[in-house]
Design an enzyme around this catalytic site. Structure first.
Site, PDB file in Angstrom:
ATOM      1  N   LYS A  82       1.134  -1.055  -0.170  1.00  0.00           N
ATOM      2  CA  LYS A  82      -0.037   0.000  -0.022  1.00  0.00           C
ATOM      3  C   LYS A  82       0.873   1.238   0.019  1.00  0.00           C
ATOM      4  CE  LYS A  82      -3.747   1.983   2.567  1.00  0.00           C
ATOM      5  NZ  LYS A  82      -4.830   1.894   3.713  1.00  0.00           N
ATOM      6  N   SER A 157      -9.013   3.215   2.425  1.00  0.00           N
ATOM      7  CA  SER A 157      -8.052   3.659   1.711  1.00  0.00           C
ATOM      8  C   SER A 157      -7.025   2.416   1.017  1.00  0.00           C
ATOM      9  CB  SER A 157      -6.938   4.731   2.507  1.00  0.00           C
ATOM     10  OG  SER A 157      -6.664   3.657   3.525  1.00  0.00           O
ATOM     11  N   SER A 181     -10.191   1.023   6.658  1.00  0.00           N
ATOM     12  CA  SER A 181      -9.746   1.170   5.326  1.00  0.00           C
ATOM     13  C   SER A 181      -9.009  -0.219   4.674  1.00  0.00           C
ATOM     14  CB  SER A 181      -8.360   1.919   5.402  1.00  0.00           C
ATOM     15  OG  SER A 181      -8.895   3.417   5.631  1.00  0.00           O
TER      16      SER A 181
END
Length: 507
Positions: A82, A157, A181
Site C-alpha cells: 500500500k 484507503s 480502510s
C-alpha cells in the site's frame, strides 16, 4: 498450466507449489506482470513498480529452492505494498503531490518484515491522499476502479490492494485501517480484509504512538491467504509503544473452529450507523441463510452511545498532530479530505478530547459485555453499495444529510472505537449485484479465534447458494478506462532520486 490458471491460485497454494518445485518464482512473477499489463489499465490499482529488482529477487528465490534452503512463509510470492508504507528505492507518494518524487532509502518495519519473509515486492497499490477517505483516488495517480465495474468506487484507503487481489494481479497485498480502510475495500471488491488488534502489527508512522485508532494489517482472497501474510507482519518493535512480544507463526494458518458450537450475535446497524434499505435487506437474507451453521444466532442491541462525535474528535486529533505544519504552510497542496479533518480538529478543545477519550472507554466496555453471552458479533461491513468513483463520498441516505464525508463509514468506525479485531468476509452480492461484505467481530484480543471462525464460515459459505465469494469478469477488464486517470494534476516523477528522510508532515 496457463498464466490464467497460475495467477488464480491462492497464495497458500502458490507457496506450496514453489516449495515442491512445481512452479518457479520467476514463472509466477512473469504471469503476474502479464496480468498487470493486461488488466491494470482498466482499474488503475498498481502504481509505482520495481520490475528490475523484482526479477532479481524472483531469480534468487528460485535459486534458494533449487539449493534446498529453508524457505520462509512468503518465499517467491509477488507482493503489492500500500502506497502509505515506505519502500526502499521505490516511489512512495502517500497519494500526495507533496511526495510525488519521494523515494525512501529504507523499508519501514512492516515492509522489512514482509520482505524478510520472502515476498517479492512488485509495486505499490493506490490510495486516497494520505489515506484519508474511502475512495482510492488522488491527484498523483488518479482513481482506482472497482473490479466489478471500473466506474464505481473500490473503497479505500486500501483500494488498490483490494483490486489487485480481486483481479489476480498479485497474490499478496498489504493494507491499513483507521475507520475501515482494510474492511471497506475488501467488502466492495469481494476479498477478505482484517483489522487486527492494536499492537499486533507494529506501526512506526503513527503520529500519536499510544492512540490505537490506526493499525496495519493483511488482505487476501481467502482467510487462509490473509493468515499467511499476517503471520509475517506480527511482532514487537521499539517504534510502536503499543506493540508487544508475540510470535507470528501461531497465526500462519486459520485456527480450527467448530461453527456449531458458536453463539453468535448480529446487528444491522450497530445501534446507530447509517445503513441503506437494500443493504439491510441483503443482510437479513444472509442471516436467514447462515442461521443453521451456528449453535445460536440472535439479534442484539448495541450501545452506540456518542460514537459519531467520539470518532470525530479522536480522528481529528490525529490529523492535527500530523498535518499542522502542512496545513499552515502548504494548505493549497492538500486535498479536501485532509483540510476538512484538520479544520474539524482545529475547532476542538481539550475538554472535547477528554470527553472523547472517556466516551471511547465507555463504548469499549459496553461492547465487551456482549461477549459474556456470545462468541462473535456480525453485521454488514458497509452500509452502502459501491457508488461512482467520481463521487468523493455519500452525503445523504433516504433524503437525510449525513454528518460529514466519512459518516457513511460508521459501521466500521464504531468497531474501530472498540478495538476488537474484525474481518470483512465476502458473502455473495448485494441488491445491486455488487460484492457484499459481512463484518465478523471477535472478542477483545481474540485475533486467532475470529480468523478461525471467519475461515470456517468461508468454507461453509461455499456450500450455501448465494453466499460464496463473487469474482469479477476479467474478460471485461481487458479494455482500459482512461477516465480513471483524468484527475491526475501532479503526475509522479518516475526518475526521482532516493531521499534519506521524508519532509515534515510525512506519515
Amino acid at each position: 498450466m496457463s498464466n490464467e490458471e497460475l495467477v488464480s491460485l491462492s497464495s497458500v497454494e502458490l507457496r506450496r507449489r514453489i516449495g515442491t518445485k512445481e512452479i518457479s518464482p520467476v514463472e509466477l512473477l512473469d504471469a503476474c506482470l502479464d496480468r498487470i499489463e493486461e488488466v491494470n489499465p482498466a482499474v488503475n490499482a498498481v502504481t509505482a513498480m520495481s520490475v528490475k529488482r523484482a526479477r532479481q529477487e524472483a531469480k534468487a528465490a528460485e535459486t534458494a529452492v533449487r539449493r534446498g534452503e529453508d524457505l520462509p512463509l512468503l518465499h517467491g510470492l509477488p507482493t503489492g505494498i500500500k502506497d502509505l508504507e515506505e519502500t526502499k528505492d521505490l516511489l512512495t507518494t502517500y497519494g500526495s503531490p507533496l511526495y510525488r518524487d519521494f523515494v525512501p532509502t529504507w523499508d519501514n518495519v512492516m515492509v522489512a518484515r514482509v520482505r524478510a519473509a520472502g515476498a517479492v515486492v512488485v509495486g505499490k497499490t493506490n490510495v486516497p491522499e494520505f489515506g484519508a477517505g474511502s475512495n482510492s483516488r488522488n491527484p498523483v495517480w488518479g482513481a482506482t476502479g472497482n473490479p466489478f465495474n471500473p466506474m464505481l468506487n473500490p473503497g479505500g484507503s486500501s483500494g488498490g490492494s483490494a483490486v489487485a487481489l480481486a483481479t489476480d494481479m498479485l497474490p499478496v497485498c498489504t493494507g491499513s485501517d483507521t475507520g475501515g480502510s482494510l474492511r471497506n475495500p475488501a467488502s466492495f471488491c469481494g476479498v477478505v480484509g482484517f483489522r487486527p488488534s492494536p499492537g499486533m502489527v507494529a506501526v512506526e508512522r503513527r503520529a500519536m504512538g499510544w492512540t490505537p485508532i490506526s493499525v496495519l494489517g493483511p488482505m487476501g482472497r481467502s482467510v487462509a491467504d490473509l493468515c499467511l501474510l499476517y503471520a509475517t507482519q506480527i511482532g514487537q518493535h521499539d517504534a510502536d509503544p503499543l506493540s508487544f512480544p508475540i510470535e507470528g507463526d501461531a497465526f500462519a494458518e486459520p485456527w480450527p473452529v467448530d461453527l456449531g458450537s458458536l453463539r453468535v450475535a448480529y446487528t444491522e446497524d450497530f445501534g446507530g450507523a447509517p445503513v441503506e434499505k437494500g443493504i439491510r435487506e441483503t443482510f437479513r437474507a444472509r442471516i436467514k441463510a447462515m442461521k443453521p451453521l451456528f449453535r445460536s444466532l440472535d439479534k442484539v442491541e448495541v450501545d452506540y452511545g456518542g460514537a459519531d462525535r467520539c470518532f470525530d474528535v479522536i480522528r481529528a486529533v490525529s490529523f492535527i498532530s500530523r498535518y499542522q505544519d502542512l496545513y499552515t504552510n502548504k494548505r493549497e497542496m492538500l486535498g479536501p479530505n485532509i483540510v476538512a479533518n484538520y479544520e474539524i480538529g482545529a475547532k476542538m478543545t481539550l475538554a472535547d478530547f477528554a470527553w472523547a477519550h472517556g466516551e471511547q472507554t465507555r463504548i469499549f466496555r459496553a461492547f465487551q459485555q456482549i461477549y459474556r453471552e456470545y462468541d462473535l458479533v456480525i453485521g454488514p461491513t458497509v452500509g452502502f453499495t459501491p457508488f461512482p468513483w467520481k463521487q468523493l463520498y455519500i452525503d445523504e441516505m433516504d433524503g437525510k444529510k449525513l454528518r460529514n464525508y466519512y459518516h457513511w463509514m460508521a459501521t466500521k468506525y464504531f468497531v474501530t472505537l472498540t478495538s476488537n479485531p474484525a474481518v470483512s468476509l465476502p458473502c455473495g452480492v448485494d441488491h445491486k449485484k455488487m460484492p457484499f461484505g459481512l463484518q465478523v467481530i471477535g472478542r477483545f484480543r481474540g485475533d486467532g479465534e475470529v480468523l478461525g471462525a471467519a475461515h470456517a464460515m468461508e468454507q461453509a459459505f461455499k456450500r450455501i447458494p448465494g453466499l460464496a465469494r463473487p469474482k469479477p469478469d476479467i474478460a471485461r477488464l481487458r479494455k482500459p478506462v482512461p477516465e480513471l486517470k483524468s484527475i491526475v494534476t501532479h503526475p509522479p516523477k518516475l526518475n526521482a532520486k532516493p531521499t534519506k528522510q521524508p519532509a515534515p508532515g510525512a506519515l
